[in-house]
Design a protein around this motif. Structure first.
Motif, PDB file in Angstrom:
ATOM      1  N   GLN A 143     -52.956   3.062  12.067  1.00 55.27           N
ATOM      2  CA  GLN A 143     -52.330   3.685  10.901  1.00 55.27           C
ATOM      3  C   GLN A 143     -52.406   2.780   9.674  1.00 55.27           C
ATOM      4  O   GLN A 143     -52.780   3.233   8.579  1.00 55.27           O
ATOM      5  N   TYR A 144     -52.049   1.495   9.830  1.00 60.74           N
ATOM      6  CA  TYR A 144     -52.078   0.591   8.688  1.00 60.74           C
ATOM      7  C   TYR A 144     -53.512   0.361   8.196  1.00 60.74           C
ATOM      8  O   TYR A 144     -53.750   0.201   6.992  1.00 60.74           O
ATOM      9  N   THR A 145     -54.458   0.332   9.124  1.00 65.81           N
ATOM     10  CA  THR A 145     -55.861   0.157   8.729  1.00 65.81           C
ATOM     11  C   THR A 145     -56.301   1.295   7.819  1.00 65.81           C
ATOM     12  O   THR A 145     -56.971   1.077   6.804  1.00 65.81           O
ATOM     13  N   THR A 146     -55.903   2.499   8.168  1.00 66.57           N
ATOM     14  CA  THR A 146     -56.274   3.659   7.351  1.00 66.57           C
ATOM     15  C   THR A 146     -55.471   3.715   6.053  1.00 66.57           C
ATOM     16  O   THR A 146     -56.034   3.772   4.958  1.00 66.57           O
ATOM     17  N   ASP A 147     -54.149   3.678   6.179  1.00 68.24           N
ATOM     18  CA  ASP A 147     -53.290   3.945   5.022  1.00 68.24           C
ATOM     19  C   ASP A 147     -53.233   2.791   4.033  1.00 68.24           C
ATOM     20  O   ASP A 147     -53.242   3.011   2.810  1.00 68.24           O
ATOM     21  N   VAL A 148     -53.175   1.563   4.535  1.00 63.82           N
ATOM     22  CA  VAL A 148     -52.993   0.411   3.647  1.00 63.82           C
ATOM     23  C   VAL A 148     -54.331  -0.206   3.227  1.00 63.82           C
ATOM     24  O   VAL A 148     -54.540  -0.480   2.044  1.00 63.82           O
ATOM     25  N   LEU A 149     -55.230  -0.403   4.198  1.00 65.45           N
ATOM     26  CA  LEU A 149     -56.489  -1.063   3.857  1.00 65.45           C
ATOM     27  C   LEU A 149     -57.471  -0.105   3.171  1.00 65.45           C
ATOM     28  O   LEU A 149     -57.801  -0.282   2.002  1.00 65.45           O
ATOM     29  N   PHE A 150     -57.914   0.911   3.901  1.00 65.43           N
ATOM     30  CA  PHE A 150     -59.044   1.691   3.398  1.00 65.43           C
ATOM     31  C   PHE A 150     -58.654   2.789   2.415  1.00 65.43           C
ATOM     32  O   PHE A 150     -59.497   3.263   1.654  1.00 65.43           O
ATOM     33  N   ARG A 151     -57.381   3.188   2.407  1.00 67.57           N
ATOM     34  CA  ARG A 151     -56.960   4.196   1.420  1.00 67.57           C
ATOM     35  C   ARG A 151     -56.103   3.587   0.305  1.00 67.57           C
ATOM     36  O   ARG A 151     -55.548   4.327  -0.514  1.00 67.57           O
TER      37      ARG A 151
END
Length: 230
Positions: A143-151
């Motif tokens: 979740q954090y990889t998607t929401d914080v890093l890449f988005r």
């Protein structure tokens, strides 16, 4: 005594290498611009939590055209790719350099604001693949990889995607994280890093992260370059 005198008083050969090889040759090679070398060096020092040399190289980076906002973004980016504490350890050095050059808040990026456009198809493909692999094991990481890093992080406009990729690859090489290099080097080259620049980056980082890390990364870099369409 100057810094060179200090080095010479302890390790004369080291001072000779510093003058003849690093200053006299490495930083003058054409494969990477001085600006790129500065970005890679700052990334390596922060990634390895080696802050003693950081003020010198931050000043050099500014002289080589790296903007204060870009330095701010590099530090922020590396909090995610090399650990929060490493980024925090870089803050005093950067603060001192900024104060000495009268760099204030109006030259730094805002905490939030307009973002770069997202390639929805590519990001959906990446997120789907990662979720299928690891979502049932570590949903928070996914979740954090998607929401914080890449988005979020990767869409901040104050550091160009190519430079953000250069920072990431430099940090991965410098910390021996070879398993992550294939994805991020491909992303870097999609963002405009050339094969020549990728190869030259290894030669540069050998001096700042050590020969073992550079040679451990070399087969991965070679494989990525050879498998990409020409």
């Amino acid at each position: 005594m100057s810094k060179s005198d200090d080095i010479r008083s302890v390790a004369p050969a080291l001072e000779r290498y510093a003058q003849n090889v690093i200053a006299g040759d490495l930083w003058k090679r054409p494969g990477l611009t001085p600006r790129d070398r500065s970005i890679a060096t700052i990334a390596a020092l922060i990634a390895r939590d080696q802050t003693v040399e950081l003020p010198h190289y931050l000043n050099l980076a500014l002289d080589n055209g790296v903007k204060p906002a870009e330095i701010s973004e590099i530090i922020t980016h590396l909090a995610f790719y090399t650990g929060w504490a490493n980024a925090m350890d870089a803050i005093p050095a950067a603060k001192g350099v900024f104060e000495s050059r009268h760099i204030d808040a109006d030259q730094l990026p805002s905490a939030s604001g307009p973002q770069l456009a997202l390639d929805e198809a590519a990001e959906t493909q990446r997120a789907t693949r990662v979720n299928a692999q690891f979502g049932h094991i570590t949903p928070s990481l996914v979740q954090y990889t998607t929401d914080v890093l890449f988005r979020d992080l990767w869409l901040r406009p104050q550091l160009a995607p190519r430079d953000r990729s250069l920072v990431t690859v430099s940090a991965l090489v410098s910390t021996g994280q070879v398993a992550q290099i294939t994805y991020h080097l491909n992303r870097a080259m999609d963002n405009g890093l050339t094969a020549v620049e990728a190869g030259e980056l290894l030669g540069h980082l050998a001096f700042y992260a050590g020969w073992p890390n550079a040679f451990s990364a070399a087969p991965i870099v070679k494989d990525v370059i050879e498998k990409r369409p020409h």
